[in-house]
Design a protein around this motif. Structure first.
Motif, PDB file in Angstrom:
ATOM      1  N   THR A  75       0.851  -1.193   0.000  1.00  0.00           N
ATOM      2  CA  THR A  75       0.000   0.000   0.000  1.00  0.00           C
ATOM      3  C   THR A  75       0.882   1.237   0.000  1.00  0.00           C
ATOM      4  OG1 THR A  75      -1.729  -1.145   1.247  1.00  0.00           O
ATOM      5  CG2 THR A  75      -1.797   1.266   1.261  1.00  0.00           C
ATOM      6  N   LYS A  76       0.469   2.257  -0.734  1.00  0.00           N
ATOM      7  CA  LYS A  76       1.153   3.549  -0.715  1.00  0.00           C
ATOM      8  C   LYS A  76       0.195   4.601  -0.186  1.00  0.00           C
ATOM      9  CE  LYS A  76       4.962   3.254  -3.948  1.00  0.00           C
ATOM     10  NZ  LYS A  76       5.692   4.004  -4.994  1.00  0.00           N
ATOM     11  N   ARG A  77       0.707   5.487   0.683  1.00  0.00           N
ATOM     12  CA  ARG A  77      -0.114   6.496   1.339  1.00  0.00           C
ATOM     13  C   ARG A  77       0.232   7.893   0.825  1.00  0.00           C
ATOM     14  NH1 ARG A  77      -4.152   3.532   3.510  1.00  0.00           N
ATOM     15  NH2 ARG A  77      -3.366   1.887   4.893  1.00  0.00           N
ATOM     16  N   GLU A  78      -0.819   8.693   0.658  1.00  0.00           N
ATOM     17  CA  GLU A  78      -0.692  10.107   0.281  1.00  0.00           C
ATOM     18  C   GLU A  78       0.298  10.291  -0.870  1.00  0.00           C
ATOM     19  OE1 GLU A  78      -0.312  12.980   3.361  1.00  0.00           O
ATOM     20  OE2 GLU A  78      -1.790  12.014   4.660  1.00  0.00           O
ATOM     21  N   THR A  79       0.023   9.567  -1.943  1.00  0.00           N
ATOM     22  CA  THR A  79       0.872   9.622  -3.134  1.00  0.00           C
ATOM     23  C   THR A  79       0.319  10.650  -4.108  1.00  0.00           C
ATOM     24  OG1 THR A  79       1.454   7.289  -2.902  1.00  0.00           O
ATOM     25  CG2 THR A  79       1.784   8.269  -5.062  1.00  0.00           C
ATOM     26  N   LEU A  80       1.202  11.461  -4.648  1.00  0.00           N
ATOM     27  CA  LEU A  80       0.804  12.466  -5.629  1.00  0.00           C
ATOM     28  C   LEU A  80       0.929  11.880  -7.020  1.00  0.00           C
ATOM     29  CD1 LEU A  80      -0.054  15.490  -5.914  1.00  0.00           C
ATOM     30  CD2 LEU A  80       2.367  16.010  -6.263  1.00  0.00           C
ATOM     31  N   LEU A  81      -0.197  11.813  -7.744  1.00  0.00           N
ATOM     32  CA  LEU A  81      -0.211  11.282  -9.105  1.00  0.00           C
ATOM     33  C   LEU A  81      -0.434  12.410 -10.098  1.00  0.00           C
ATOM     34  CD1 LEU A  81      -2.496   8.115  -8.713  1.00  0.00           C
ATOM     35  CD2 LEU A  81      -0.021   8.294  -8.360  1.00  0.00           C
ATOM     36  N   ARG A  82       0.337  12.389 -11.175  1.00  0.00           N
ATOM     37  CA  ARG A  82       0.116  13.348 -12.265  1.00  0.00           C
ATOM     38  C   ARG A  82      -0.537  12.617 -13.428  1.00  0.00           C
ATOM     39  NH1 ARG A  82       4.947  14.927 -13.136  1.00  0.00           N
ATOM     40  NH2 ARG A  82       5.383  14.241 -15.259  1.00  0.00           N
ATOM     41  N   LEU A  83      -1.717  13.097 -13.818  1.00  0.00           N
ATOM     42  CA  LEU A  83      -2.503  12.444 -14.850  1.00  0.00           C
ATOM     43  C   LEU A  83      -2.087  12.933 -16.232  1.00  0.00           C
ATOM     44  CD1 LEU A  83      -5.985  12.625 -13.087  1.00  0.00           C
ATOM     45  CD2 LEU A  83      -4.157  10.933 -12.821  1.00  0.00           C
ATOM     46  N   PRO A  84      -2.475  12.211 -17.290  1.00  0.00           N
ATOM     47  CA  PRO A  84      -2.068  12.607 -18.647  1.00  0.00           C
ATOM     48  C   PRO A  84      -2.445  14.045 -19.003  1.00  0.00           C
ATOM     49  CG  PRO A  84      -2.975  10.395 -18.681  1.00  0.00           C
ATOM     50  CD  PRO A  84      -3.193  10.922 -17.300  1.00  0.00           C
ATOM     51  N   GLY A  85      -3.565  14.547 -18.466  1.00  0.00           N
ATOM     52  CA  GLY A  85      -3.980  15.914 -18.762  1.00  0.00           C
ATOM     53  C   GLY A  85      -3.218  16.970 -17.990  1.00  0.00           C
ATOM     54  N   GLY A  86      -2.293  16.545 -17.111  1.00  0.00           N
ATOM     55  CA  GLY A  86      -1.506  17.493 -16.334  1.00  0.00           C
ATOM     56  C   GLY A  86      -2.044  17.736 -14.939  1.00  0.00           C
ATOM     57  N   HIS A  87      -3.289  17.299 -14.670  1.00  0.00           N
ATOM     58  CA  HIS A  87      -3.901  17.485 -13.355  1.00  0.00           C
ATOM     59  C   HIS A  87      -3.224  16.574 -12.335  1.00  0.00           C
ATOM     60  CE1 HIS A  87      -7.650  17.008 -10.625  1.00  0.00           C
ATOM     61  NE2 HIS A  87      -6.920  18.038 -10.242  1.00  0.00           N
ATOM     62  N   GLN A  88      -3.057  17.049 -11.104  1.00  0.00           N
ATOM     63  CA  GLN A  88      -2.452  16.260 -10.046  1.00  0.00           C
ATOM     64  C   GLN A  88      -3.486  15.920  -8.987  1.00  0.00           C
ATOM     65  OE1 GLN A  88       0.947  18.551  -8.681  1.00  0.00           O
ATOM     66  NE2 GLN A  88       2.286  17.552 -10.149  1.00  0.00           N
ATOM     67  N   ILE A  89      -3.430  14.681  -8.488  1.00  0.00           N
ATOM     68  CA  ILE A  89      -4.332  14.253  -7.417  1.00  0.00           C
ATOM     69  C   ILE A  89      -3.517  13.541  -6.347  1.00  0.00           C
ATOM     70  CG2 ILE A  89      -6.385  14.063  -8.865  1.00  0.00           C
ATOM     71  CD1 ILE A  89      -5.918  11.058  -9.002  1.00  0.00           C
ATOM     72  N   THR A  90      -4.008  13.590  -5.113  1.00  0.00           N
ATOM     73  CA  THR A  90      -3.375  12.881  -4.002  1.00  0.00           C
ATOM     74  C   THR A  90      -4.231  11.680  -3.641  1.00  0.00           C
ATOM     75  OG1 THR A  90      -2.515  14.985  -3.166  1.00  0.00           O
ATOM     76  CG2 THR A  90      -2.466  13.103  -1.666  1.00  0.00           C
ATOM     77  N   VAL A  91      -3.617  10.505  -3.560  1.00  0.00           N
ATOM     78  CA  VAL A  91      -4.377   9.272  -3.346  1.00  0.00           C
ATOM     79  C   VAL A  91      -3.628   8.344  -2.393  1.00  0.00           C
ATOM     80  CG1 VAL A  91      -5.354   9.386  -5.686  1.00  0.00           C
ATOM     81  CG2 VAL A  91      -3.321   7.986  -5.261  1.00  0.00           C
ATOM     82  N   ASP A  92      -4.383   7.417  -1.791  1.00  0.00           N
ATOM     83  CA  ASP A  92      -3.830   6.175  -1.266  1.00  0.00           C
ATOM     84  C   ASP A  92      -4.138   5.105  -2.297  1.00  0.00           C
ATOM     85  OD1 ASP A  92      -3.068   7.367   1.094  1.00  0.00           O
ATOM     86  OD2 ASP A  92      -4.728   6.549   2.293  1.00  0.00           O
ATOM     87  N   TYR A  93      -3.199   4.187  -2.530  1.00  0.00           N
ATOM     88  CA  TYR A  93      -3.575   3.059  -3.385  1.00  0.00           C
ATOM     89  C   TYR A  93      -2.980   1.760  -2.856  1.00  0.00           C
ATOM     90  CZ  TYR A  93       0.861   3.126  -6.156  1.00  0.00           C
ATOM     91  OH  TYR A  93       2.173   3.084  -6.571  1.00  0.00           O
ATOM     92  N   ALA A  94      -3.788   0.698  -2.997  1.00  0.00           N
ATOM     93  CA  ALA A  94      -3.398  -0.631  -2.529  1.00  0.00           C
ATOM     94  C   ALA A  94      -3.244  -1.555  -3.725  1.00  0.00           C
ATOM     95  CB  ALA A  94      -4.448  -1.183  -1.570  1.00  0.00           C
ATOM     96  N   VAL A  95      -2.192  -2.366  -3.705  1.00  0.00           N
ATOM     97  CA  VAL A  95      -1.902  -3.318  -4.777  1.00  0.00           C
ATOM     98  C   VAL A  95      -2.068  -4.728  -4.219  1.00  0.00           C
ATOM     99  CG1 VAL A  95      -0.148  -4.158  -6.383  1.00  0.00           C
ATOM    100  CG2 VAL A  95      -0.295  -1.706  -5.878  1.00  0.00           C
TER     101      VAL A  95
END
Length: 358
Positions: A75-95
Motif C-alpha cells: 500500500t502507498k499512502r498520500e501519493t501524488l499522481l500526475r494524470l495525462p492531462g496534467g492534473h495532479q491528485i493525491t491518493v492512497d492506493y493498494a496493490v
C-alpha cells in the motif's frame, strides 16, 4: 473480463476506483469510478501500459513488477499522481496480487482519492486556528487596553499639573503612544460591527477594488478580469467585503512591486466562479462563490504559508501582518474561508463565500 458479466456490473457500480494490471503491466480493466478519477476512458486505456495512466514520484513500474514476481501486496499512502492531462491528485492506493490460471500474477489496484479529505482537514485547521487566534487577541486586548487607559489618563492629569508647557511634550508623547497601541490592538481585533448583510453582486466588490488599485498603481500593473456573470447575488456587507478583497489585492501589488527582477509584466488576475455542492470546513453548501486573486510575483515563502493568516505575521520587513488576518476574519463572518497556494510566479488567494447566507 467480459463487460456483461455480473462481476463487471458490480465493479462498475463501486465508488472505489479499481484497475486490473496484467503481468506485462498493461491495463486489463478499469471501472467507472477509476475512469472518473483518472480522467480517461476505458477504451483509451485497455492494453496500454499502466505508466501511461499516471506518473508518481518514484518508480511505479518497479514496485508493480516486484509485486507480480513475488505475489506480494503493498500500500502507498498520500501519493501524488500526475494524470495525462496534467492534473495532479493525491491518493492512497493498494496493490493486491491475483493468481491466474497460468500460474502468473495479475494485480488489482484500489485507488482512494484524498484531495477532498485533505482539503477538509486543512480548512478545519484554518478555521480552528482563526477562532483560537481571535479568542487570544480578545484576551490580550482586554489586558492591554485597561492599563493603557490608566496610563493615558495619568499622563493627562500630569500634564495639567506641570508648571512648564515645554514639559508637556513628554506627556503628549505618552498619550500619543498609548493611542497608537490602542489602535493597533483594535486593528488586530478586526471589524467591530456585525456585518450588515444585504443582497449584492460580488463583481461590484471586485470591480471597486480593481478601480482603486488601478488608480494607485497608475498602469504599472496589468489587471486581467475573468468573471462568471452567472453568479447570483449573495447576502454580504459590501464595505467589509471590499476591505477583505482590497487587503489581498494590495498584498499582491506590494509583492510584485518588491521583485528585484521583473522578467514578466506584473499581472494580477481577478477570477470569479461558482461552485456547486462545495464543502467549507465540515459544512456542505449548495452554491459557493469563488474569487481567485492570482499574481505572478515571487511567491510566498514556504515557511509562511501555514501561518500567513495569523496576526502580526508578514513576509515584508515593513508589513504589519494584519491585512490578511482581517480579511480572513471578514470572510469567516460571511461563513466563508480564504486559502492560499503559492509557487514562484503564481500565488493564488481563493475566497470562498456561500451564496445561501442566512
Amino acid at each position: 473480463m467480459a463487460s456483461d458479466t455480473l462481476h463487471t456490473r458490480i465493479l462498475d457500480n463501486l465508488r472505489t476506483a479499481i484497475l486490473l494490471v496484467e503481468p506485462d503491466l498493461k491495463v486489463g480493466y478499469i471501472n467507472s469510478a477509476a475512469e472518473a478519477l483518472l480522467e480517461i476512458s476505458e477504451s483509451r486505456m485497455l492494453g496500454e501500459p499502466i505508466t501511461n495512466l499516471f506518473i508518481e514520484q518514484g518508480d511505479t513500474a518497479s514496485g508493480l513488477r516486484e509485486a507480480i514476481r513475488a505475489g506480494s501486496a503493498y500500500t502507498k499512502r498520500e501519493t501524488l499522481l500526475r494524470l495525462p492531462g496534467g492534473h495532479q491528485i493525491t491518493v492512497d492506493y493498494a496493490v493486491s496480487p491475483i493468481l491466474q490460471d497460468d500460474g502468473t500474477f495479475a494485480l488489482v489496484l484500489e485507488i482512494l482519492p484524498l484531495d477532498r479529505m485533505l482539503r477538509i482537514s486543512r480548512e478545519e485547521g484554518i478555521l480552528s486556528s482563526q477562532q483560537n487566534t481571535r479568542a487570544l487577541v480578545r484576551g490580550l486586548a482586554h489586558e492591554i487596553k485597561n492599563p493603557l487607559g490608566g496610563l493615558r489618563g495619568a499622563a493627562q492629569l500630569l500634564a495639567r499639573e506641570l508648571p512648564n508647557n515645554a514639559l508637556k511634550d513628554y506627556t503628549n508623547i505618552i498619550i500619543e503612544e498609548a493611542d497608537r497601541l490602542r489602535n493597533l490592538v483594535d486593528q488586530m481585533l478586526g471589524p467591530h460591527k456585525v456585518p450588515d448583510k444585504k443582497p449584492l453582486n460580488i463583481h461590484e466588490v471586485v470591480e471597486r477594488v480593481r478601480h482603486l488599485l488601478e488608480a494607485e498603481t497608475k498602469g504599472q500593473i496589468r489587471f486581467v478580469r475573468d468573471y462568471d456573470p452567472s453568479i447570483p447575488d449573495l447576502l454580504g456587507d459590501k464595505e467589509q467585503l471590499i476591505q477583505a478583497v482590497l487587503n489581498i489585492v494590495r498584498n499582491a501589488v506590494e509583492a510584485i512591486n518588491g521583485m528585484v527582477k521583473k522578467p514578466l509584466r506584473p499581472t494580477i488576475l481577478l477570477r470569479t466562479r461558482s461552485l456547486r455542492q462545495f464543502t467549507i470546513g465540515t459544512q456542505r453548501h449548495r452554491l459557493v462563490a469563488k474569487i481567485d486573486i492570482i499574481d505572478n510575483g515571487p511567491g510566498v515563502p514556504p515557511d509562511l504559508l501555514e501561518t500567513i493568516f495569523l496576526p502580526m505575521v508578514s513576509g515584508r520587513s515593513d508589513g504589519t501582518g494584519l491585512g490578511l488576518s482581517i480579511s480572513q476574519s471578514i470572510i469567516n463572518r460571511h461563513n466563508g474561508l480564504i486559502e492560499c497556494r503559492s509557487r514562484p510566479e503564481s500565488t493564488t488567494f481563493s475566497l470562498y463565500i456561500p451564496l445561501e447566507q442566512n
